[in-house]
Design a protein around this motif. Sequence first.
Motif, PDB file in Angstrom:
ATOM      1  N   THR A  78       0.808  -1.226   0.007  1.00 30.03           N
ATOM      2  CA  THR A  78       0.135  -0.018  -0.247  1.00 30.03           C
ATOM      3  C   THR A  78       0.984   1.198   0.071  1.00 30.03           C
ATOM      4  O   THR A  78       0.476   2.346  -0.582  1.00 30.03           O
ATOM      5  N   THR A  82       0.351   5.035  -1.603  1.00 32.66           N
ATOM      6  CA  THR A  82       0.103   6.360  -0.602  1.00 32.66           C
ATOM      7  C   THR A  82       1.376   7.332  -1.428  1.00 32.66           C
ATOM      8  O   THR A  82       0.658   8.535  -1.307  1.00 32.66           O
ATOM      9  N   GLU A 206      -5.449  13.108   3.482  1.00 33.77           N
ATOM     10  CA  GLU A 206      -6.830  13.669   3.666  1.00 33.77           C
ATOM     11  C   GLU A 206      -7.080  14.986   4.134  1.00 33.77           C
ATOM     12  O   GLU A 206      -8.086  15.724   3.455  1.00 33.77           O
ATOM     13  N   ASP A 214      -9.711   6.539   1.471  1.00 33.81           N
ATOM     14  CA  ASP A 214     -10.258   5.497   0.252  1.00 33.81           C
ATOM     15  C   ASP A 214     -10.817   6.276  -0.824  1.00 33.81           C
ATOM     16  O   ASP A 214     -10.905   5.758  -1.881  1.00 33.81           O
ATOM     17  N   THR A 215     -11.725   7.464  -0.612  1.00 30.83           N
ATOM     18  CA  THR A 215     -12.266   8.088  -1.622  1.00 30.83           C
ATOM     19  C   THR A 215     -11.011   8.681  -2.549  1.00 30.83           C
ATOM     20  O   THR A 215     -11.307   8.524  -3.630  1.00 30.83           O
ATOM     21  N   ALA A 218      -9.403   6.069  -4.834  1.00 35.10           N
ATOM     22  CA  ALA A 218     -10.500   5.656  -5.960  1.00 35.10           C
ATOM     23  C   ALA A 218     -10.557   6.460  -6.874  1.00 35.10           C
ATOM     24  O   ALA A 218     -10.800   6.085  -7.984  1.00 35.10           O
ATOM     25  N   GLY A 231      -8.807  -1.552  -3.064  1.00 34.00           N
ATOM     26  CA  GLY A 231      -9.380  -0.774  -2.332  1.00 34.00           C
ATOM     27  C   GLY A 231      -9.073  -1.231  -0.828  1.00 34.00           C
ATOM     28  O   GLY A 231      -8.238  -1.846  -0.578  1.00 34.00           O
ATOM     29  N   PHE A 232      -9.689  -0.617   0.129  1.00 30.69           N
ATOM     30  CA  PHE A 232      -9.687  -0.658   1.469  1.00 30.69           C
ATOM     31  C   PHE A 232     -10.663  -1.871   2.127  1.00 30.69           C
ATOM     32  O   PHE A 232     -10.696  -2.010   3.256  1.00 30.69           O
ATOM     33  N   ARG A 233     -11.556  -2.526   1.337  1.00 30.79           N
ATOM     34  CA  ARG A 233     -12.693  -3.417   1.812  1.00 30.79           C
ATOM     35  C   ARG A 233     -12.963  -4.153   0.570  1.00 30.79           C
ATOM     36  O   ARG A 233     -12.590  -3.881  -0.498  1.00 30.79           O
ATOM     37  N   ARG A 265     -16.597  -1.149   5.570  1.00 31.49           N
ATOM     38  CA  ARG A 265     -15.433   0.084   5.454  1.00 31.49           C
ATOM     39  C   ARG A 265     -14.640   0.127   6.828  1.00 31.49           C
ATOM     40  O   ARG A 265     -15.202   0.259   7.754  1.00 31.49           O
ATOM     41  N   LEU A 269      -8.421   3.714   8.081  1.00 32.04           N
ATOM     42  CA  LEU A 269      -7.659   3.554   6.678  1.00 32.04           C
ATOM     43  C   LEU A 269      -6.488   3.973   6.539  1.00 32.04           C
ATOM     44  O   LEU A 269      -5.755   4.909   6.793  1.00 32.04           O
ATOM     45  N   MET A 275      -4.594  -2.033   2.233  1.00 31.91           N
ATOM     46  CA  MET A 275      -4.949  -2.342   0.923  1.00 31.91           C
ATOM     47  C   MET A 275      -5.421  -3.946   0.717  1.00 31.91           C
ATOM     48  O   MET A 275      -4.482  -4.653   1.074  1.00 31.91           O
TER      49      MET A 275
END
Length: 409
Positions: A78, A82, A206, A214-215, A218, A231-233, A265, A269, A275
Amino acid sequence: MARLRQEADPGEAGLDPKALDRLDQHFAHYVDEGRLPGFLVAVSRGGRVAHLTTHGRRDIAAGLPVETDTLWRIYSMTKPVTAVAALLLVEEGRLSLDDPVDRHLPAFAEPRVYVSGSGADTVTRPAAGPILVRHLMTHTAGLTFAFYHSHPVDALYRDADLESSVVPGSDLAHTVDVYASLPLQFEPGTQWNYSVASNVLGRVIEVVSGQPLDTFFAERIFGPLGMTDAGFRVTDEQAGRLAELYGDADGGGIEPIPGLPLRGRPRFLSGSGGMVASAHDMHRFMELLRRRGELDGIRLLAPETVDLMTSNHLPGGADLRAFGSKPAHDEPGNDGVGFGLGVSVVIDPARTQAPSGLGTYGWSGVATTTFWVDPSRDLTVQFMTQVRPKSSHTIFPDLKRLVHEAVVG
């Protein structure tokens, strides 16, 4: 959902089919001996998959095989994602590598550095300078992990309930504030120590972007690159493709162990290791880097930005063993390997533990997943399985040696 597919003949891609068969058989023995549940390995030249093998089970008890669309917890793989997310903000002028972290996260104002003592008797002093964003991206911020058990600050992380790098039940913002309340192991920029820094970087993303991590991933990375399962889920539709996670059993072999809480979710995060992804997703991400920021006509980063990311940033051209904090990083595997922005970088192939081309970059995850890009040979490699070993093993050096033997053109 998208599956990774073989696109080229190995011989035409400059790969020796017999050597690739030796590679497959080597890791098949791991499965036969009960040391791995199963695996996927993919080798690409010039962006085209020229070798793709799946073997064994993604879920042993259920008898489900590893398939090309299997989903994997990639944990620390991940971190390069990032780093790319942060570099998107750098290119937009919303973030700088030389920004003090406290400009975005006030809890990091006035950091203190460990001097002596332990527990309640720990002595600290004010840091000589601030933690910078570039320190987070190069793991030179002075942060650490609780699980090292090699420095008194590691113990302070455990005392703060950070054994798993997250305060139980908390979110990213709160956990990062807890990191900020603890002393640094060393002055920012003076040593390398693999750490929770990518979680802090995720929180910076963030705050600067105004979006949950996550948004942002994505919308800005996964969507544009066609990383359809990343993703994270995992959703209900994806859940059946998720590989079971295993660990070493006390009596030998492997057994199922708890993994990332991916159903629903997650509250936390993690930019360090949160991930899940498929081999297709990772191939797309590697291609973005190999092609220096562009894929299928979509440019996410300038070529110069990817070059910066994949260059060694340790002072004086040092490698991880020389610049790494002792004793945690005094390992043979760190010889000849520097560190860029979120990825390791080979700076002296003659000294590396396994054969590697100059400038090869990539990273690995704790569940024995890895990827690398070798620009000198236009080569990308990924290996996926799901085992968290209790001690180090030879899988990654063996993989690099066997891939090296397969490249003939």
